[in-house]
Design a protein around this motif. Structure first.
Motif, PDB file in Angstrom:
ATOM      1  N   GLU A 250       0.837  -1.196   0.000  1.00  0.00           N
ATOM      2  CA  GLU A 250       0.000   0.000   0.000  1.00  0.00           C
ATOM      3  C   GLU A 250       0.872   1.247   0.000  1.00  0.00           C
ATOM      4  OE1 GLU A 250      -3.813  -1.805   2.511  1.00  0.00           O
ATOM      5  OE2 GLU A 250      -2.682  -0.111   3.307  1.00  0.00           O
ATOM      6  N   PRO A 251       0.486   2.289  -0.720  1.00  0.00           N
ATOM      7  CA  PRO A 251       1.280   3.525  -0.740  1.00  0.00           C
ATOM      8  C   PRO A 251       1.047   4.358   0.507  1.00  0.00           C
ATOM      9  CG  PRO A 251      -0.677   3.798  -2.083  1.00  0.00           C
ATOM     10  CD  PRO A 251      -0.690   2.367  -1.605  1.00  0.00           C
ATOM     11  N   THR A 252       1.978   5.248   0.790  1.00  0.00           N
ATOM     12  CA  THR A 252       1.788   6.216   1.861  1.00  0.00           C
ATOM     13  C   THR A 252       0.939   7.374   1.351  1.00  0.00           C
ATOM     14  OG1 THR A 252       3.716   7.554   1.280  1.00  0.00           O
ATOM     15  CG2 THR A 252       4.084   5.655   2.738  1.00  0.00           C
ATOM     16  N   LEU A 253       0.440   8.172   2.264  1.00  0.00           N
ATOM     17  CA  LEU A 253      -0.320   9.356   1.859  1.00  0.00           C
ATOM     18  C   LEU A 253       0.574  10.320   1.088  1.00  0.00           C
ATOM     19  CD1 LEU A 253      -3.029  10.856   1.983  1.00  0.00           C
ATOM     20  CD2 LEU A 253      -2.246  11.913   4.119  1.00  0.00           C
ATOM     21  N   ALA A 254       1.823  10.455   1.489  1.00  0.00           N
ATOM     22  CA  ALA A 254       2.747  11.335   0.776  1.00  0.00           C
ATOM     23  C   ALA A 254       2.980  10.847  -0.656  1.00  0.00           C
ATOM     24  CB  ALA A 254       4.076  11.421   1.521  1.00  0.00           C
ATOM     25  N   GLU A 255       3.119   9.531  -0.827  1.00  0.00           N
ATOM     26  CA  GLU A 255       3.324   8.982  -2.171  1.00  0.00           C
ATOM     27  C   GLU A 255       2.108   9.211  -3.052  1.00  0.00           C
ATOM     28  OE1 GLU A 255       6.399   5.334  -1.000  1.00  0.00           O
ATOM     29  OE2 GLU A 255       4.234   4.981  -1.038  1.00  0.00           O
ATOM     30  N   MET A 256       0.919   9.021  -2.500  1.00  0.00           N
ATOM     31  CA  MET A 256      -0.303   9.271  -3.282  1.00  0.00           C
ATOM     32  C   MET A 256      -0.435  10.741  -3.631  1.00  0.00           C
ATOM     33  SD  MET A 256      -3.251   6.726  -1.765  1.00  0.00           S
ATOM     34  CE  MET A 256      -3.212   7.335  -0.071  1.00  0.00           C
ATOM     35  N   THR A 257      -0.113  11.614  -2.684  1.00  0.00           N
ATOM     36  CA  THR A 257      -0.196  13.051  -2.936  1.00  0.00           C
ATOM     37  C   THR A 257       0.758  13.464  -4.047  1.00  0.00           C
ATOM     38  OG1 THR A 257      -0.817  13.464  -0.630  1.00  0.00           O
ATOM     39  CG2 THR A 257       0.052  15.324  -1.876  1.00  0.00           C
ATOM     40  N   LYS A 258       1.978  12.994  -3.979  1.00  0.00           N
ATOM     41  CA  LYS A 258       2.968  13.319  -5.012  1.00  0.00           C
ATOM     42  C   LYS A 258       2.520  12.818  -6.378  1.00  0.00           C
ATOM     43  CE  LYS A 258       7.856  12.732  -6.180  1.00  0.00           C
ATOM     44  NZ  LYS A 258       9.159  12.115  -5.758  1.00  0.00           N
ATOM     45  N   ALA A 259       2.017  11.578  -6.435  1.00  0.00           N
ATOM     46  CA  ALA A 259       1.567  11.013  -7.708  1.00  0.00           C
ATOM     47  C   ALA A 259       0.391  11.790  -8.272  1.00  0.00           C
ATOM     48  CB  ALA A 259       1.188   9.544  -7.516  1.00  0.00           C
ATOM     49  N   ALA A 260      -0.528  12.190  -7.414  1.00  0.00           N
ATOM     50  CA  ALA A 260      -1.691  12.961  -7.862  1.00  0.00           C
ATOM     51  C   ALA A 260      -1.266  14.305  -8.440  1.00  0.00           C
ATOM     52  CB  ALA A 260      -2.663  13.161  -6.702  1.00  0.00           C
ATOM     53  N   ILE A 261      -0.356  14.974  -7.749  1.00  0.00           N
ATOM     54  CA  ILE A 261       0.127  16.270  -8.231  1.00  0.00           C
ATOM     55  C   ILE A 261       0.808  16.117  -9.589  1.00  0.00           C
ATOM     56  CG2 ILE A 261       1.806  18.116  -7.799  1.00  0.00           C
ATOM     57  CD1 ILE A 261       1.213  17.733  -4.795  1.00  0.00           C
ATOM     58  N   GLU A 262       1.636  15.104  -9.735  1.00  0.00           N
ATOM     59  CA  GLU A 262       2.342  14.884 -11.005  1.00  0.00           C
ATOM     60  C   GLU A 262       1.345  14.676 -12.140  1.00  0.00           C
ATOM     61  OE1 GLU A 262       4.899  11.591 -10.284  1.00  0.00           O
ATOM     62  OE2 GLU A 262       6.463  12.798  -9.314  1.00  0.00           O
ATOM     63  N   ARG A 263       0.302  13.891 -11.887  1.00  0.00           N
ATOM     64  CA  ARG A 263      -0.678  13.601 -12.933  1.00  0.00           C
ATOM     65  C   ARG A 263      -1.531  14.831 -13.259  1.00  0.00           C
ATOM     66  NH1 ARG A 263      -2.464   8.690 -15.365  1.00  0.00           N
ATOM     67  NH2 ARG A 263      -0.588   7.910 -14.368  1.00  0.00           N
ATOM     68  N   LEU A 264      -1.956  15.555 -12.232  1.00  0.00           N
ATOM     69  CA  LEU A 264      -2.852  16.694 -12.436  1.00  0.00           C
ATOM     70  C   LEU A 264      -2.150  17.913 -13.023  1.00  0.00           C
ATOM     71  CD1 LEU A 264      -4.847  16.494  -9.068  1.00  0.00           C
ATOM     72  CD2 LEU A 264      -5.688  15.842 -11.328  1.00  0.00           C
ATOM     73  N   SER A 265      -0.871  18.061 -12.742  1.00  0.00           N
ATOM     74  CA  SER A 265      -0.167  19.287 -13.133  1.00  0.00           C
ATOM     75  C   SER A 265       0.078  19.405 -14.633  1.00  0.00           C
ATOM     76  CB  SER A 265       1.171  19.383 -12.389  1.00  0.00           C
ATOM     77  OG  SER A 265       2.002  18.287 -12.687  1.00  0.00           O
ATOM     78  N   VAL A 266      -0.218  18.375 -15.396  1.00  0.00           N
ATOM     79  CA  VAL A 266      -0.056  18.475 -16.848  1.00  0.00           C
ATOM     80  C   VAL A 266      -1.214  19.230 -17.495  1.00  0.00           C
ATOM     81  CG1 VAL A 266       1.246  16.325 -16.928  1.00  0.00           C
ATOM     82  CG2 VAL A 266      -1.210  16.257 -17.315  1.00  0.00           C
ATOM     83  N   ASN A 267      -2.293  19.440 -16.745  1.00  0.00           N
ATOM     84  CA  ASN A 267      -3.434  20.175 -17.303  1.00  0.00           C
ATOM     85  C   ASN A 267      -3.031  21.609 -17.638  1.00  0.00           C
ATOM     86  OD1 ASN A 267      -6.015  22.041 -16.717  1.00  0.00           O
ATOM     87  ND2 ASN A 267      -6.714  20.054 -17.446  1.00  0.00           N
ATOM     88  N   GLU A 268      -3.476  22.095 -18.779  1.00  0.00           N
ATOM     89  CA  GLU A 268      -3.043  23.409 -19.258  1.00  0.00           C
ATOM     90  C   GLU A 268      -3.550  24.560 -18.385  1.00  0.00           C
ATOM     91  OE1 GLU A 268      -4.193  23.795 -23.305  1.00  0.00           O
ATOM     92  OE2 GLU A 268      -2.761  22.286 -24.027  1.00  0.00           O
ATOM     93  N   LYS A 269      -4.694  24.374 -17.741  1.00  0.00           N
ATOM     94  CA  LYS A 269      -5.266  25.463 -16.954  1.00  0.00           C
ATOM     95  C   LYS A 269      -4.863  25.383 -15.487  1.00  0.00           C
ATOM     96  CE  LYS A 269      -9.530  28.080 -16.370  1.00  0.00           C
ATOM     97  NZ  LYS A 269     -10.939  28.239 -16.806  1.00  0.00           N
ATOM     98  N   GLY A 270      -4.684  24.181 -14.979  1.00  0.00           N
ATOM     99  CA  GLY A 270      -4.351  23.998 -13.570  1.00  0.00           C
ATOM    100  C   GLY A 270      -5.205  22.895 -12.973  1.00  0.00           C
ATOM    101  N   PHE A 271      -5.209  22.792 -11.635  1.00  0.00           N
ATOM    102  CA  PHE A 271      -5.943  21.685 -11.023  1.00  0.00           C
ATOM    103  C   PHE A 271      -6.446  22.048  -9.633  1.00  0.00           C
ATOM    104  CE2 PHE A 271      -1.484  20.863  -9.745  1.00  0.00           C
ATOM    105  CZ  PHE A 271      -1.623  20.653  -8.378  1.00  0.00           C
ATOM    106  N   PHE A 272      -7.423  21.248  -9.182  1.00  0.00           N
ATOM    107  CA  PHE A 272      -7.914  21.285  -7.803  1.00  0.00           C
ATOM    108  C   PHE A 272      -7.781  19.873  -7.248  1.00  0.00           C
ATOM    109  CE2 PHE A 272     -10.936  20.629  -4.438  1.00  0.00           C
ATOM    110  CZ  PHE A 272     -10.909  21.812  -3.720  1.00  0.00           C
ATOM    111  N   LEU A 273      -7.060  19.748  -6.147  1.00  0.00           N
ATOM    112  CA  LEU A 273      -6.826  18.449  -5.514  1.00  0.00           C
ATOM    113  C   LEU A 273      -7.234  18.505  -4.055  1.00  0.00           C
ATOM    114  CD1 LEU A 273      -5.571  15.571  -5.353  1.00  0.00           C
ATOM    115  CD2 LEU A 273      -3.368  16.693  -4.905  1.00  0.00           C
ATOM    116  N   MET A 274      -8.051  17.535  -3.620  1.00  0.00           N
ATOM    117  CA  MET A 274      -8.402  17.391  -2.211  1.00  0.00           C
ATOM    118  C   MET A 274      -7.703  16.155  -1.660  1.00  0.00           C
ATOM    119  SD  MET A 274     -10.071  16.020   0.516  1.00  0.00           S
ATOM    120  CE  MET A 274     -10.907  14.649  -0.263  1.00  0.00           C
ATOM    121  N   VAL A 275      -6.954  16.326  -0.568  1.00  0.00           N
ATOM    122  CA  VAL A 275      -6.219  15.236   0.071  1.00  0.00           C
ATOM    123  C   VAL A 275      -6.704  15.094   1.506  1.00  0.00           C
ATOM    124  CG1 VAL A 275      -3.954  14.410   0.810  1.00  0.00           C
ATOM    125  CG2 VAL A 275      -4.172  15.672  -1.354  1.00  0.00           C
ATOM    126  N   GLU A 276      -7.122  13.889   1.887  1.00  0.00           N
ATOM    127  CA  GLU A 276      -7.524  13.664   3.275  1.00  0.00           C
ATOM    128  C   GLU A 276      -6.617  12.642   3.950  1.00  0.00           C
ATOM    129  OE1 GLU A 276     -11.401  12.578   6.011  1.00  0.00           O
ATOM    130  OE2 GLU A 276     -10.911  11.290   4.300  1.00  0.00           O
TER     131      GLU A 276
END
Length: 533
Positions: A250-276
């Motif tokens: 299982e991944p850590t919360l930090a690993e999931m957060t980093k992966a989410a940011i990497e995937r979302l940041s390719v969007n041309e306008k930007g992103f909204f990410l909620m992390v719990e």
């Protein structure tokens, strides 16, 4: 010297040229990408943050971005639950306990995540609980009861988010004959699989835009698709302290957060990410200080990943809060009534550092015949028990409860409740547009919306009562409940028939699917839709 004069002349000519053309002459500036990372540490009171800092032995990432406080009460109580708190932070409206993105009158309210998606931003959620749990659900679904995991899960699939990482795989699959066990290894009172017969796991895996993973390795391997869904546990992920020994895949919360940011940041306008960071709350309900510290520090490491990105990027707002307090943990208890002036920090942290597992992790290794009870107790930092203490443990019906009580006593820690508490909580912020001061939890989504350039007010009438709406337009409308697990709003006029299936983001016009901008919501006997035509 000649070279210097030549460079000087070229520089002057370029400067003159720069002022010779209007700014609008085919070179309109592109607005910078803007990102919001909203991080929620569920069920965390202030004393456990202090204790976690002492336990760690150094400062937290959160310490560097403390900017104020947040008031947490719900629309009906001084002490909120996660559903009402999540709804307030997702929609800007106080509501009732158990309501998920529904106002106090029971009508769905568009969330800031949904509004960001409609405004062209990439969107995602990360959670260490099932993603269908109250807080992530409050940003991505609309139901009147937070325990409607089946409806929540279906809505999340049809929201077409860019990234979903967490637990909750059980609610993506049809009901099976085998019983699913919960966090306490006891049969759950609510069904832990889908009763409507739909296989949402297959829906995700068959979507060419999604890659699906069930292990931490998949976070780095699945880079070929546009979107990513990670379901790493049937229900919740392991406590961070337990993960290496018990659930290393299982991944850590930090690993999931980093992966989410990497995937979302390719969007041309930007992103909204909620992390719990979900499980501070779960440990607090158990009164397990080790579990609480484990998850505070896990969350803080995830905050560190968000801040690294925000510092490099320059256009990212990071906001971190807790949705409410839990357990009333205190450094000091009745045993320190007269001795608190002479208690070094090691008095509190020393006994806790002896634990190798959380109480859940330790107790999960207890054999049925309890022959390894002493080893289990030792793994939770409980060695050197008196005869009386050991007898209590040996005869206990609720071993975990007796374990946390004894460790808390040794660590001079107090608890006032196994439930939530109503105090104001810390507000953390970094980057452009961040909030500050003591604010209401309902102010948070408007802060995000302003920074991202849209208004939540423009989405205030997004959902309508489907039957009333279409009847006013001359249609006949009824709710088809022949399949009670899959109701459908049926609208007819002449030869035209429109069918709106519950929790889906489309309707059928004479059998042909037409995509909608939002999911259909059937709740409290009313069928809500957004009609964007």
């Amino acid at each position: 010297m000649k070279i210097f004069k030549s460079l000087l002349i070229v520089t002057i000519l370029l400067s003159l040229l720069a002022f010779s053309f209007p700014a609008t002459c085919g070179f309109a500036s592109v607005p910078p990408k803007k990102n919001v990372i909203f991080m929620i540490m569920d069920g965390t009171n202030s004393d456990i943050v202090t204790l976690s800092r002492w336990y760690k032995g150094s400062g937290l990432n959160l310490d560097n971005i403390l900017v104020g406080g947040v008031r947490t009460y719900s629309g009906e109580s001084a002490i909120t639950d996660s559903a009402a708190a999540g709804t307030a932070m997702a929609t800007g409206e106080k509501t009732r306990a158990d309501y998920i993105a529904m106002n106090a009158d029971g009508k769905p309210v568009l969330t800031v995540l949904e509004a960001a998606k409609l405004s062209g931003y990439a969107t995602g959620i990360v959670s260490t609980s099932p993603v269908q749990h109250a807080t992530p659900a409050a940003f991505t679904a609309h139901v009147l009861n937070r325990d409607e995991f089946g409806d929540i899960g279906e809505q999340q699939v049809y929201q077409n988010l860019d990234v979903i990482l967490g637990g909750g795989a059980a609610w993506l699959k049809p009901k099976s004959k085998n019983a699913v066990k919960n966090d306490d290894d006891m049969l759950k009172t609510k069904q832990t699989s889908r009763e409507d017969g739909e296989n949402l796991m297959n829906k995700i895996k068959s979507d060419p835009l999604y890659s699906f993973t069930a292990t931490r390795d998949g976070l780095s391997k699945n880079r070929g698709s546009e979107k990513l869904w990670g379901a790493f546990a049937e229900e919740d992920l392991a406590y961070d302290l337990d993960r290496k020994a018990l659930k290393p895949y299982e991944p850590t919360l930090a690993e999931m957060t980093k992966a989410a940011i990497e995937r979302l940041s390719v969007n041309e306008k930007g992103f909204f990410l909620m992390v719990e960071g979900s499980k501070v709350d779960w440990a607090a309900h158990k009164n397990d200080p080790v579990g609480m510290i484990s998850e505070v520090l896990s969350f803080d490491r995830a905050v560190g990943e968000a801040l690294k990105f925000a510092e490099r990027d320059g256009n990212t707002m990071v906001v971190a809060v807790t949705d409410h307090g839990n357990s009333g943990l205190t450094l000091g208890n009745r045993d320190t009534d007269k001795t608190y002036k002479r208690q070094p920090m090691e008095t509190f942290t020393g006994p806790l550092r002896k634990a190798q597992f959380t109480v859940k992790g330790a107790a999960s290794q207890l054999k049925d015949d309890r022959s390894n009870l002493k080893d289990v107790l030792k793994s939770y930092g409980l060695s050197g028990l008196s005869k009386k203490e050991y007898c209590v443990m040996k005869e206990a019906k609720d071993t975990e409860n007796e374990m946390v009580k004894l460790l808390a006593k040794r660590a001079n820690i107090g608890f006032s409740t196994h439930g939530h508490t109503g105090e104001d909580v810390f507000l953390y912020g970094y980057g452009p547009g961040k909030p500050a001061g003591l604010i209401e939890n309902t102010e948070i989504p408007s802060v995000f919306a302003r920074y991202l350039g849209f208004s939540l007010d423009s989405f205030s009438d997004w959902y309508v009562d489907g039957k009333e709406f279409f009847r006013e337009k001359g249609y006949k409308a009824l709710i088809d409940k022949r399949d009670p697990k899959n109701p459908v709003l049926v609208v007819t006029r002449g030869e035209e028939e429109l069918r709106f299936p519950e929790n889906k983001n489309f309707y059928l016009r004479n059998g042909e699917a037409v995509e909608l901008k939002s999911v259909n919501v059937h709740s409290g006997g009313t069928f809500y839709v957004h009609w964007g035509e």
